[in-house]
Design a protein around this motif. Structure first.
Motif, PDB file in Angstrom:
ATOM      1  N   THR A  12      56.045  69.040  53.345  1.00 50.25           N
ATOM      2  CA  THR A  12      56.692  68.447  54.507  1.00 50.25           C
ATOM      3  C   THR A  12      58.058  67.873  54.164  1.00 50.25           C
ATOM      4  OG1 THR A  12      54.516  67.948  55.418  1.00 50.25           O
ATOM      5  CG2 THR A  12      56.385  66.796  56.386  1.00 50.25           C
ATOM      6  N   ALA A  13      58.166  67.173  53.052  1.00 53.92           N
ATOM      7  CA  ALA A  13      59.456  66.597  52.674  1.00 53.92           C
ATOM      8  C   ALA A  13      60.494  67.695  52.460  1.00 53.92           C
ATOM      9  CB  ALA A  13      59.311  65.735  51.424  1.00 53.92           C
ATOM     10  N   PHE A  14      60.073  68.801  51.857  1.00 49.99           N
ATOM     11  CA  PHE A  14      60.995  69.918  51.644  1.00 49.99           C
ATOM     12  C   PHE A  14      61.426  70.510  52.978  1.00 49.99           C
ATOM     13  CE2 PHE A  14      61.719  74.498  51.007  1.00 49.99           C
ATOM     14  CZ  PHE A  14      62.825  74.425  50.170  1.00 49.99           C
ATOM     15  N   LEU A  15      60.476  70.686  53.906  1.00 44.65           N
ATOM     16  CA  LEU A  15      60.821  71.216  55.226  1.00 44.65           C
ATOM     17  C   LEU A  15      61.769  70.270  55.961  1.00 44.65           C
ATOM     18  CD1 LEU A  15      57.391  72.652  56.423  1.00 44.65           C
ATOM     19  CD2 LEU A  15      59.439  73.943  55.777  1.00 44.65           C
ATOM     20  N   LEU A  16      61.521  68.962  55.870  1.00 38.33           N
ATOM     21  CA  LEU A  16      62.431  67.985  56.481  1.00 38.33           C
ATOM     22  C   LEU A  16      63.830  68.116  55.898  1.00 38.33           C
ATOM     23  CD1 LEU A  16      60.288  64.728  56.716  1.00 38.33           C
ATOM     24  CD2 LEU A  16      61.339  65.974  58.614  1.00 38.33           C
ATOM     25  N   SER A  17      63.899  68.306  54.595  1.00 40.34           N
ATOM     26  CA  SER A  17      65.187  68.465  53.933  1.00 40.34           C
ATOM     27  C   SER A  17      65.905  69.727  54.426  1.00 40.34           C
ATOM     28  CB  SER A  17      64.986  68.527  52.417  1.00 40.34           C
ATOM     29  OG  SER A  17      66.208  68.780  51.772  1.00 40.34           O
ATOM     30  N   GLN A  18      65.168  70.818  54.533  1.00 34.79           N
ATOM     31  CA  GLN A  18      65.768  72.063  55.020  1.00 34.79           C
ATOM     32  C   GLN A  18      66.278  71.917  56.448  1.00 34.79           C
ATOM     33  OE1 GLN A  18      62.541  74.962  54.312  1.00 34.79           O
ATOM     34  NE2 GLN A  18      64.110  76.160  53.264  1.00 34.79           N
ATOM     35  N   VAL A  19      65.447  71.374  57.313  1.00 32.76           N
ATOM     36  CA  VAL A  19      65.835  71.200  58.713  1.00 32.76           C
ATOM     37  C   VAL A  19      66.995  70.211  58.815  1.00 32.76           C
ATOM     38  CG1 VAL A  19      65.074  70.401  60.991  1.00 32.76           C
ATOM     39  CG2 VAL A  19      63.591  71.866  59.626  1.00 32.76           C
ATOM     40  N   GLY A  20      66.952  69.155  58.028  1.00 35.81           N
ATOM     41  CA  GLY A  20      68.043  68.182  58.031  1.00 35.81           C
ATOM     42  C   GLY A  20      69.363  68.793  57.591  1.00 35.81           C
ATOM     43  N   ALA A  21      69.318  69.612  56.542  1.00 36.28           N
ATOM     44  CA  ALA A  21      70.542  70.273  56.074  1.00 36.28           C
ATOM     45  C   ALA A  21      71.083  71.224  57.138  1.00 36.28           C
ATOM     46  CB  ALA A  21      70.266  71.020  54.771  1.00 36.28           C
ATOM     47  N   LEU A  22      70.185  71.967  57.779  1.00 40.00           N
ATOM     48  CA  LEU A  22      70.601  72.876  58.846  1.00 40.00           C
ATOM     49  C   LEU A  22      71.206  72.092  60.010  1.00 40.00           C
ATOM     50  CD1 LEU A  22      70.619  75.747  60.121  1.00 40.00           C
ATOM     51  CD2 LEU A  22      68.376  75.162  61.075  1.00 40.00           C
ATOM     52  N   ALA A  23      70.533  71.035  60.424  1.00 45.79           N
ATOM     53  CA  ALA A  23      71.028  70.221  61.534  1.00 45.79           C
ATOM     54  C   ALA A  23      72.393  69.625  61.198  1.00 45.79           C
ATOM     55  CB  ALA A  23      70.021  69.119  61.876  1.00 45.79           C
ATOM     56  N   SER A  24      72.561  69.133  59.980  1.00 48.56           N
ATOM     57  CA  SER A  24      73.837  68.551  59.566  1.00 48.56           C
ATOM     58  C   SER A  24      74.952  69.582  59.563  1.00 48.56           C
ATOM     59  CB  SER A  24      73.720  67.924  58.172  1.00 48.56           C
ATOM     60  OG  SER A  24      72.877  66.806  58.202  1.00 48.56           O
ATOM     61  N   ALA A  25      74.676  70.754  59.028  1.00 46.13           N
ATOM     62  CA  ALA A  25      75.697  71.810  58.979  1.00 46.13           C
ATOM     63  C   ALA A  25      76.096  72.253  60.388  1.00 46.13           C
ATOM     64  CB  ALA A  25      75.183  73.005  58.172  1.00 46.13           C
ATOM     65  N   ARG A  26      75.120  72.436  61.251  1.00 49.19           N
ATOM     66  CA  ARG A  26      75.436  72.839  62.627  1.00 49.19           C
ATOM     67  C   ARG A  26      76.173  71.741  63.375  1.00 49.19           C
ATOM     68  NH1 ARG A  26      70.042  76.098  64.661  1.00 49.19           N
ATOM     69  NH2 ARG A  26      70.368  77.946  63.364  1.00 49.19           N
ATOM     70  N   PHE A  27      75.808  70.492  63.134  1.00 49.74           N
ATOM     71  CA  PHE A  27      76.497  69.378  63.780  1.00 49.74           C
ATOM     72  C   PHE A  27      77.949  69.319  63.307  1.00 49.74           C
ATOM     73  CE2 PHE A  27      77.656  64.830  64.126  1.00 49.74           C
ATOM     74  CZ  PHE A  27      77.577  64.713  65.503  1.00 49.74           C
ATOM     75  N   ALA A  28      78.168  69.515  62.020  1.00 47.51           N
ATOM     76  CA  ALA A  28      79.535  69.511  61.489  1.00 47.51           C
ATOM     77  C   ALA A  28      80.369  70.618  62.142  1.00 47.51           C
ATOM     78  CB  ALA A  28      79.519  69.684  59.971  1.00 47.51           C
ATOM     79  N   GLU A  29      79.770  71.785  62.365  1.00 47.97           N
ATOM     80  CA  GLU A  29      80.480  72.871  63.049  1.00 47.97           C
ATOM     81  C   GLU A  29      80.859  72.448  64.464  1.00 47.97           C
ATOM     82  OE1 GLU A  29      78.057  76.413  63.060  1.00 47.97           O
ATOM     83  OE2 GLU A  29      77.824  76.352  60.876  1.00 47.97           O
ATOM     84  N   ARG A  30      79.926  71.832  65.166  1.00 49.38           N
ATOM     85  CA  ARG A  30      80.181  71.412  66.549  1.00 49.38           C
ATOM     86  C   ARG A  30      81.247  70.319  66.618  1.00 49.38           C
ATOM     87  NH1 ARG A  30      76.378  72.903  70.500  1.00 49.38           N
ATOM     88  NH2 ARG A  30      74.639  74.116  69.684  1.00 49.38           N
ATOM     89  N   THR A  31      81.186  69.348  65.717  1.00 48.58           N
ATOM     90  CA  THR A  31      82.189  68.277  65.755  1.00 48.58           C
ATOM     91  C   THR A  31      83.564  68.829  65.385  1.00 48.58           C
ATOM     92  OG1 THR A  31      81.668  67.546  63.498  1.00 48.58           O
ATOM     93  CG2 THR A  31      80.565  66.394  65.321  1.00 48.58           C
TER      94      THR A  31
END
Length: 155
Positions: A12-31
């Motif tokens: 679960t922690a690894f999945l959270l890390s993966q999803v968090g990294a994806l969310a952060s990268a996509r958010f950075a693209e949007r901003t």
């Protein structure tokens, strides 16, 4: 591959890390399309909720070094998004507020955030998305995280 049928231990922690990294990268693209960095967006969001903060308090809330906040505020002020005004209670301090242009950009940013979340959670039903939020909020609270702020790691 259906993750519920994968053999082996839960990661679960690894999945959270993966999803968090994806969310952060996509958010950075949007901003970036708004002419902002994620750090700029965080400052705008915080000043939108708490106008009048000074740079020291802002740095504390964001978990960032004060010199980093000075550079962020300088940049936002140069772009006409944030205004510094001398505090009436402490002449050594400046209060920070969004300008009209900053408030307009914050409104656009909020729409962008809603779109970002809808895209990221699009594979979930509304009930599942709410359950995920509730569970993550519990984990965040148990680890003394502020659910509204992305604490800096010193960068």
């Amino acid at each position: 591959m259906d993750p519920s049928t994968t053999a082996g231990p839960h990661r679960t922690a690894f999945l959270l890390s993966q999803v968090g990294a994806l969310a952060s990268a996509r958010f950075a693209e949007r901003t970036r399309t708004l002419g902002l960095t994620p750090a700029d967006a965080g400052v705008l969001r915080l000043l939108g909720r708490a106008p009048g903060l000074n740079q020291r308090v802002l740095a504390d809330r964001l978990g960032a070094v004060p010199s980093r906040i000075v550079a962020l505020i300088d940049s936002l002020e140069t772009r006409g998004l944030v205004a510094r005004t001398r505090s009436s209670t402490d002449r050594r301090s400046y209060e920070l507020r969004l300008t009209g242009k900053g408030q307009e950009l914050l409104a656009t940013l909020r729409r962008t955030v809603r779109e970002h979340e809808a895209q990221l959670l699009g594979s979930l039903t509304p009930e599942q998305a709410e359950q995920l939020h509730d569970l993550l909020a519990r984990v965040a609270a148990a680890n003394s995280l502020d659910p509204d702020l992305h604490q800096s790691t010193g960068s």
